[in-house]
Design a protein around this motif. Structure first.
Motif, short mmCIF file in Angstrom:
data_model
loop_
_atom_site.label_atom_id
_atom_site.label_comp_id
_atom_site.label_asym_id
_atom_site.label_seq_id
_atom_site.Cartn_x
_atom_site.Cartn_y
_atom_site.Cartn_z
N LEU A 17 0.81 -1.20 -0.08
CA LEU A 17 0.04 -0.13 -0.09
C LEU A 17 0.80 1.30 0.07
O LEU A 17 0.23 2.39 -0.12
CB LEU A 17 -0.95 -0.11 1.16
CG LEU A 17 -2.36 -0.62 1.13
CD1 LEU A 17 -2.21 -2.07 0.62
CD2 LEU A 17 -2.78 -0.61 2.57
N SER A 58 2.72 1.97 -2.13
CA SER A 58 2.77 2.47 -3.65
C SER A 58 2.00 3.94 -3.87
O SER A 58 0.81 3.98 -3.20
CB SER A 58 2.46 1.54 -4.79
OG SER A 58 2.20 2.14 -5.94
N LYS A 71 1.07 4.67 -6.95
CA LYS A 71 0.28 4.42 -8.26
C LYS A 71 -0.77 3.37 -8.08
O LYS A 71 -1.07 2.96 -6.96
CB LYS A 71 1.43 3.64 -9.04
CG LYS A 71 2.61 4.44 -9.26
CD LYS A 71 3.51 3.79 -10.47
CE LYS A 71 5.01 4.00 -10.59
NZ LYS A 71 5.83 3.03 -10.77
N ARG A 72 -1.59 3.56 -9.12
CA ARG A 72 -2.72 2.37 -9.10
C ARG A 72 -2.65 1.15 -10.02
O ARG A 72 -3.58 0.38 -9.77
CB ARG A 72 -3.66 3.20 -10.20
CG ARG A 72 -5.10 3.77 -9.36
CD ARG A 72 -5.90 4.57 -10.45
NE ARG A 72 -6.57 5.74 -9.79
CZ ARG A 72 -7.92 5.62 -9.34
NH1 ARG A 72 -8.47 4.43 -9.36
NH2 ARG A 72 -8.50 6.39 -8.84
N PHE A 92 -0.38 -3.85 -8.92
CA PHE A 92 -0.45 -4.83 -7.83
C PHE A 92 -0.76 -6.29 -7.96
O PHE A 92 -0.62 -7.04 -6.98
CB PHE A 92 -1.85 -4.19 -6.91
CG PHE A 92 -1.28 -2.90 -6.49
CD1 PHE A 92 -0.53 -2.65 -5.37
CD2 PHE A 92 -2.07 -1.60 -7.18
CE1 PHE A 92 -0.46 -1.09 -4.90
CE2 PHE A 92 -1.66 -0.71 -6.54
CZ PHE A 92 -0.88 -0.27 -5.45
N HIS A 113 -6.74 -0.68 -3.21
CA HIS A 113 -5.64 -1.41 -3.93
C HIS A 113 -6.12 -2.96 -3.86
O HIS A 113 -5.59 -3.84 -4.68
CB HIS A 113 -4.43 -1.77 -2.80
CG HIS A 113 -4.15 -0.15 -2.46
ND1 HIS A 113 -4.85 0.73 -1.52
CD2 HIS A 113 -2.89 0.70 -2.47
CE1 HIS A 113 -4.33 2.08 -1.36
NE2 HIS A 113 -3.14 1.97 -2.09
N TRP A 137 -7.79 -3.15 -7.11
CA TRP A 137 -6.63 -2.89 -8.22
C TRP A 137 -6.04 -4.18 -8.40
O TRP A 137 -5.49 -4.36 -9.54
CB TRP A 137 -5.78 -1.73 -7.55
CG TRP A 137 -6.40 -0.36 -7.74
CD1 TRP A 137 -7.73 0.02 -8.33
CD2 TRP A 137 -6.34 0.88 -6.88
NE1 TRP A 137 -8.01 1.27 -7.99
CE2 TRP A 137 -7.04 1.94 -7.19
CE3 TRP A 137 -5.01 1.08 -6.03
CZ2 TRP A 137 -6.84 3.08 -6.49
CZ3 TRP A 137 -5.00 2.36 -5.46
CH2 TRP A 137 -5.76 3.29 -5.62
#
Lengths: 477, 217
Positions: free
Chosen positions: B30, B32, B34-35, B38, B94, B97
């Motif tokens: 988590l 990160s 970015k989207r 993962f 996340h 994602w």
């Protein structure tokens, strides 16, 4: 027509637009922001060329990644050793600068866990809608607010529109009648409720907590209770406004004063369910029957009173629950039939948005005073919920009580609740923890969490095993 | 957002109740900002035998051969079959994602946690709640038949099984519309900007203490 529940009233007060498809546009009064769930939302605004709708509705504070060791903390953001954590905290600083949003930065005295800071600063108030990209936003419902966690897409949505698209939830009243025994705390009430209705029991509902035992709780206790609504499956939990609420709010930095206070108080006095309000479901617990609770498994519903024995798969009829028990026992390294009081924690964590407020630290210190950490316990972390809580505890000498007993007094943050910073369990280690989730790996890879109250965590820290705290404190049976 | 209309895909199991978001994507990832990216860490603690670190190349990590998603027969799966209360715990987006990045487009379970359920729709991922008995039947059919695939038809709200059965499912009209057409929620809400401003003006009269207290920087 039946009267309204507290939730009905809060919903109605924030309704911008009711749509034919059953959804509604709900206005958001306060948006709290932290570093973990916001970077992608700010990035989304940037990509779409959007600006925040109303800057003064937002307040940001870093909490999940911040180090709690004094030395590492002293250097501010630049000194955060883990580069990935550092980047995330830096990104929050930069986004708040770029979008002109007020942030309480890492070494500000007011910094702390977002759900401790909000009420403490008066940034969250009765009657508000409060959201944050964090499921424990339910905490703020203790003030008589409609408060719940949201995902990052909704963080972006609130930033851009000051609204959320929602459907109304059903109403669930959880009433705790009578009084709880001395030594039994809000945390034990919360765990007993989850044990009763299960971790999905509140799914689809907004919970209102009521009854004599709830009314008797301090604001800190009420926040603990509402905090764990999400562990019962409900996004939001709330408690009616009364004198306890108003006394707590009055004089807080962002709270109204003077004439505005008078007007606000008049409005807030109506924030309770009407006598003839109808709930879709009512659950009643007897306060006197609640004992100190300890979780034994890997879901908050796997909880029992301190004098119980660890269950076995044969105790569950439902095959899904039976296999969950089997897996939990294996993960936790426990035997069916073992006394919960035999479990020996390797570490103890007192902190988190559930239990890091001043009352929590006082309860723990009352147990620790004049005693020492058991030799078998490797580490006891005491992590206050905010700089303000820390300062108050130090003024009362609580830090000395803990340190004299061989425990560590840390800087504020989320810490070992979810172990995004350096505070974590080793594989196989048991932890008596005042946090909110005992999921596999939550406090560290292979870590084994037992959720308890601050008093019970302190008792386990000095005894070396779980013990009924009522045996250690005066005035309890 | 990617539109979701009709999707056919291989089905894989996550055969346990109360799968929490910490299990779906552990907290270290988590960090990160970015989207994307993962997917390799989806169900990290179950998929691998060691502790994963953010930014680490997962191709050389020891794999847990007992975890079904690692079975060759489930490689390339895009429909996840799960049990009660899937996605409980934290609000981390996340989680969807990671599921999406791994390749899942649809999750079928008897029930979902509220926040996770909501987050899925924001990402063009379709969570479908069906009766526990029906889900149990799908689990059995999937285990019995290698290569078991389902066709999920969102416009018609039907799941079609290889046996030729059609299973109807419920979905909110608004969410369906957004998901089928890949619509951006924010754009829709901003069409109501005048209503929001009107509400806000009234609120300022009624509760002035909510405004201009925190301010901006």
């Amino acid at each position: 027509m039946a009267g309204k529940t507290l939730y009905d009233k809060l919903w109605q007060l924030h309704l911008v637009e009711q749509r034919d498809d059953g959804t509604a546009l709900i206005y958001i009064d306060r948006h709290l922001i932290h570093e973990v769930t916001s970077p992608q939302a700010f990035e989304g605004l940037r990509l779409a060329g959007r600006e925040p709708w109303r800057r003064d509705a937002n307040l940001a504070v870093p909490d999940h990644n911040v180090p709690t060791e004094k030395a590492e903390r002293a250097g501010g953001v630049a000194a955060i050793a883990d580069p990935v954590s550092r980047l995330q905290v830096q990104t929050l600083d930069e986004n708040c600068d770029a979008f002109d949003i007020v942030e309480i930065p890492i070494n500000d005295r007011r910094q702390g866990i977002v759900h401790v800071v909000g009420p403490e600063q008066g940034a969250t108030l009765p009657g508000m809608t409060v959201v944050c990209g964090d499921s424990h936003t339910s905490t703020h419902g203790a003030l008589g607010a409609l408060a719940h966690g949201i995902g990052t897409s909704e963080v972006e949505h609130v930033l851009a529109t000051q609204c959320l698209i929602q459907k109304k939830m059903k109403n669930l009243l959880i009433r705790v009648d009578g009084q709880v025994q001395p030594g039994v705390t809000a945390k034990d009430i919360a765990l007993a409720i989850i044990g009763e209705i299960g971790t999905a029991g509140g799914t689809g509902f907004a919970i209102e907590f009521g009854g004599e035992a709830v009314r008797a709780l301090s604001m800190e206790g009420r926040m603990t209770l509402c905090n764990m609504s999400i562990e019962a499956g409900a996004r939001m939990g709330m408690i009616a406004v009364d004198d306890v609420t108003l006394d707590y709010v009055k004089g807080r930095p962002y709270a109204p004063s003077g004439e505005q206070w008078t007007a606000a108080e008049a409005a807030w006095r109506d924030l309770h369910s009407d006598d003839d309000a109808e709930f879709d479901r009512v659950v009643v617990l007897e306060g006197a029957a609640i004992k100190p609770q300890v979780t034994w498994g890997t879901s908050p519903e796997m909880v029992l009173p301190i004098d119980a024995l660890v269950p076995g798969p044969q105790d569950f009829e439902d095959p899904v629950k039976r296999s969950a028990c089997e897996r939990a026992l294996e993960y936790m390294g426990l035997e069916a039939g073992q006394a919960i009081s035999e479990i020996r924690p390797d570490r103890v964590f007192i902190g988190s948005c559930t239990n890091s407020r001043i009352e929590d630290l006082r309860e723990a210190a009352n147990v620790v005073r004049g005693r020492s950490k058991a030799a078998s316990v490797k580490q006891v972390l005491i992590v206050p919920g905010s700089g303000e809580v820390k300062a108050q505890a130090e003024a009362e000498g609580l830090d000395k009580v803990f340190m004299d007993a061989g425990m560590e007094w840390r800087e504020p943050g989320c810490s070992m609740c979810l172990a995004m910073n350096a505070d974590k369990l080793g594989a196989g280690e048991h932890c008596a923890s005042t946090s909110n989730r005992n999921f596999e790996g939550r406090q560290g890879f292979g870590g084994r969490t037992h959720l308890v109250s601050p008093a019970m965590a302190a008792a386990a820290a000095v005894a070396g095993h779980f013990v009924d705290v009522r045996e250690l404190i005066e005035g309890a049976a | 957002m990617k539109p979701f209309t009709v999707h056919s895909g291989l089905v894989a199991p996550m055969d346990r109740a109360n799968v929490d978001t910490d299990l779906i994507i552990p907290k270290q990832f988590l960090k990160s900002i970015k989207r994307s990216g993962f997917g390799p860490n989806l169900f990290d603690e179950l998929r691998y035998l060691d502790e994963g670190q953010p930014g680490e190349d997962c191709s050389g990590r020891p794999v847990n051969d007992e975890f079904p998603l690692n079975f060759p027969r489930y490689a390339g799966a895009s429909v996840l079959l799960a049990r009660e209360n899937f996605g409980c715990g934290s609000s981390r987006e996340h989680a969807p994602w990671a599921l999406e990045d791994y390749g899942f487009r649809c999750i079928i379970a008897p029930s979902f946690a509220d926040i996770f359920f909501n987050n899925c729709f924001k990402n063009g991922m379709l969570p479908i709640a069906l009766d526990a008995e029906i889900v149990d039947g799908l689990f059995q059919a999937m285990y019995a038949n290698e290569g078991y695939a389902l066709e999920v038809d969102l416009p018609n709200q039907l799941i079609r099984t290889p046996e030729g059965e059609s299973i109807a499912f419920e979905v909110d009209a608004f969410r369906k519309d957004c998901t089928v057409n890949g619509l951006d929620d924010i754009g829709i809400t901003l069409k109501s900007a005048d209503a929001i401003r009107h509400y806000e003006a009234g609120l300022r009269q009624r509760a002035p203490w909510l405004f201009d207290v925190i301010g901006s920087r």
